[in-house]
Design an enzyme around this catalytic site. Structure first.
Site, PDB file in Angstrom:
ATOM      1  N   GLN A   1     -73.178  35.484  24.130  1.00 42.76           N
ATOM      2  CA  GLN A   1     -74.187  35.613  24.937  1.00 42.76           C
ATOM      3  C   GLN A   1     -74.131  34.147  26.104  1.00 42.76           C
ATOM      4  O   GLN A   1     -73.996  33.010  25.561  1.00 42.76           O
ATOM      5  CB  GLN A   1     -75.621  35.506  24.501  1.00 42.76           C
ATOM      6  CG  GLN A   1     -76.799  35.694  25.611  1.00 42.76           C
ATOM      7  CD  GLN A   1     -76.855  36.941  26.218  1.00 42.76           C
ATOM      8  OE1 GLN A   1     -76.479  37.959  25.509  1.00 42.76           O
ATOM      9  NE2 GLN A   1     -76.972  37.080  27.358  1.00 42.76           N
TER      10      GLN A   1
ATOM     11  N   ASP B   1     -67.236  42.573  26.439  1.00 44.78           N
ATOM     12  CA  ASP B   1     -67.826  42.229  28.009  1.00 44.78           C
ATOM     13  C   ASP B   1     -66.772  42.388  28.917  1.00 44.78           C
ATOM     14  O   ASP B   1     -67.167  42.566  29.993  1.00 44.78           O
ATOM     15  CB  ASP B   1     -68.217  40.922  27.564  1.00 44.78           C
ATOM     16  CG  ASP B   1     -69.838  40.598  27.709  1.00 44.78           C
ATOM     17  OD1 ASP B   1     -70.543  41.680  28.178  1.00 44.78           O
ATOM     18  OD2 ASP B   1     -70.330  39.493  27.289  1.00 44.78           O
TER      19      ASP B   1
ATOM     20  N   LYS C   1     -80.246  44.013  22.292  1.00 42.73           N
ATOM     21  CA  LYS C   1     -78.425  44.476  22.067  1.00 42.73           C
ATOM     22  C   LYS C   1     -78.756  44.876  20.380  1.00 42.73           C
ATOM     23  O   LYS C   1     -78.187  45.927  20.209  1.00 42.73           O
ATOM     24  CB  LYS C   1     -77.795  43.382  22.512  1.00 42.73           C
ATOM     25  CG  LYS C   1     -77.418  43.161  23.834  1.00 42.73           C
ATOM     26  CD  LYS C   1     -76.605  42.054  24.010  1.00 42.73           C
ATOM     27  CE  LYS C   1     -76.546  41.853  25.750  1.00 42.73           C
ATOM     28  NZ  LYS C   1     -76.081  40.594  26.247  1.00 42.73           N
TER      29      LYS C   1
END
Ligand code: NDP
Length: 292
Positions: A97, A120, A53
Site C-alpha cells: 500500500q 498492481d 481489500k
C-alpha cells in the site's frame, strides 16, 4: 440527460465473475488464489483501503494475508518481508500500500516484488510489457476504466481519446491501454496549452488530475464519453466534507453521452480489478488455463 456508467454495478458483476472462477479453480485444479497486502504505518485512508481489500478478497473465495508494519520499519525489514512473500507458494499477488514512510524508497520496494506477483502492475517489467503491448499485469485503475469503456462503447477503434494527467499509476498506463484499443491518443498535463480546446476534441475524455471539478461542461464535446478518475474530498459547507471528481459532474453530464459519477464510477472498479489480476496470476503461476 446523459447515460451514467454505473461503476458500482459493473464492479459487483466483475467480482461475481471472479468468485465463480475462483470456485472452479479450487474444485478443478486445487488452486486457491492468495493476495498479500502490506501496510506500513498508520495512514487512516490506507487503513480503510487495506481493510476493504482484505474483506473483498475473502468474499470472492481467495486467501487474504495482511501484514501491518510500524511506521518506523526500515527498508531492509520490508525487503525481507517481500522476499518471504515472493517465495510463498500460497501467495499469487503482493500489494504494498502506497504511500510508504519517507525512510523507504518506493521504487526499490516495488521493483523487489516478483513481477509475476506484482498485481498492481507497477513493477518496471510490467510497465515495459504494457508499453510494448506484451501480456503482463495492467495497473488496476486504468484496467477498470478500459473495461467500462469497452462495455459502454464496444469497439474503441479510431476514437479520439484525451487523457488529462500523466502519472505513472493512472495517466500513462491509461494512454497505453487506449492506444492498444486503436484510439488516437492525446496525453495532456499541467504544461498543456489550451487544455479546454484539447478536451473539446475528445470522443473519450479521461480525467486523472487530482483537481476538484476542474473539467467543466463547456470542456466536453457533445456526446463524448467522460471517465472521471479523480477522488477529491472537499468542504461541503456544513462542517462536513464530500467526495467529488476532477470533472464538474452537473455541467458535464448535460453535454456528455456517457459519464462516470464520483463516487460510484471508477473507484469501485479498482479493487475488483485487483482481484481479477490476482486470479489471472494464480492461473499463470500454476500454469493452468483461466476457468470459463
Ligand atoms: P498525480 O498527482 O500523480 O498526477 C496528476 C496529473 O495531473 C499530473 O500529470 C499533472 O501534470 C496533471 N495536472 C495537475 N494539475 C493540472 C492542471 N491544472 N491541468 C492539467 N493537468 C494537471 O495524480 P494521480 O494520477 O495519482 O491521481 C489523479 C486523481 O485520480 C486523483 O484525484 C486521485 O485521487 C485519483 N485516483 C483515483 C483512483 C481510483 O481508484 N479511482 C486511483 C488512483 C488515483 P504534471 O505531470 O505536469 O504535473
Amino acid at each position: 440527460m446523459s447515460k451514467v456508467i454505473d461503476g458500482k454495478a459493473f464492479a459487483a458483476k466483475l467480482r461475481a465473475r471472479v468468485a465463480e472462477k475462483v470456485g472452479k479453480l479450487k474444485s478443478q485444479q486445487g488452486v486457491v488464489p492468495g493476495l498479500a497486502v502490506v501496510l506500513v504505518g498508520e495512514d487512516p485512508a490506507s487503513q480503510v483501503y487495506v481493510r476493504n481489500k482484505g474483506k473483498q478478497t475473502l468474499e470472492v473465495g481467495m486467501q487474504s494475508f495482511e501484514h501491518k508494519l510500524p511506521d518506523t520499519t526500515s527498508q531492509d525489514k520490508l525487503m525481507q518481508l517481500i522476499d518471504q512473500l515472493n517465495a510463498d507458494e500460497a501467495v499469487h499477488g503482493i500489494l504494498v500500500q502506497l504511500p510508504l514512510p519517507k525512510q523507504i524508497e518506493e521504487e526499490a520496494v516495488i521493483n523487489h516484488i516478483n513481477p509475476d506477483k506484482d498485481v498492481d502492475g507497477f513493477h518496471l517489467n510490467n510497465v515495459g510489457r504494457l508499453a510494448i503491448g506484451e501480456p503482463g499485469i495492467v495497473p488496476c485503475t486504468p484496467l477498470g476504466c478500459i473495461m467500462m469503456l469497452k462495455d459502454a462503447l464496444g469497439d474503441l477503434s479510431g476514437l479520439h481519446a484525451v487523457v488529462v494527467g500523466r502519472s505513472n499509476i493512472v495517466g500513462k498506463p491509461m494512454a497505453a491501454l487506449l492506444l492498444q484499443e486503436n484510439c488516437t491518443v492525446e496525453i495532456t498535463h499541467s504544461r498543456t496549452r489550451n487544455l479546454q480546446e484539447e478536451c473539446l476534441r475528445a470522443d473519450i475524455l479521461v480525467a486523472a488530475v487530482g483537481r476538484p471539478e476542474m473539467i467543466k461542461g463547456d470542456w466536453v464535446k457533445p456526446g463524448a464519453t467522460v471517465i472521471d478518475v479523480g477522488i477529491n474530498r472537499i468542504d461541503a459547507g456544513d462542517g462536513k466534507t464530500r467526495l467529488v471528481g476532477d470533472v464538474d459532474y452537473d455541467s458535464a453530464a448535460k453535454v456528455a453521452g456517457k459519464i462516470t459519477p464520483v463516487p460510484g464510477g471508477v473507484g469501485p472498479m479498482t479493487i475488483a480489478c485487483l482481484l481479477h489480476n490476482t486470479l489471472q496470476q494464480a492461473c499463470r503461476i500454476n500454469g493452468v488455463e483461466m476457468p470459463d
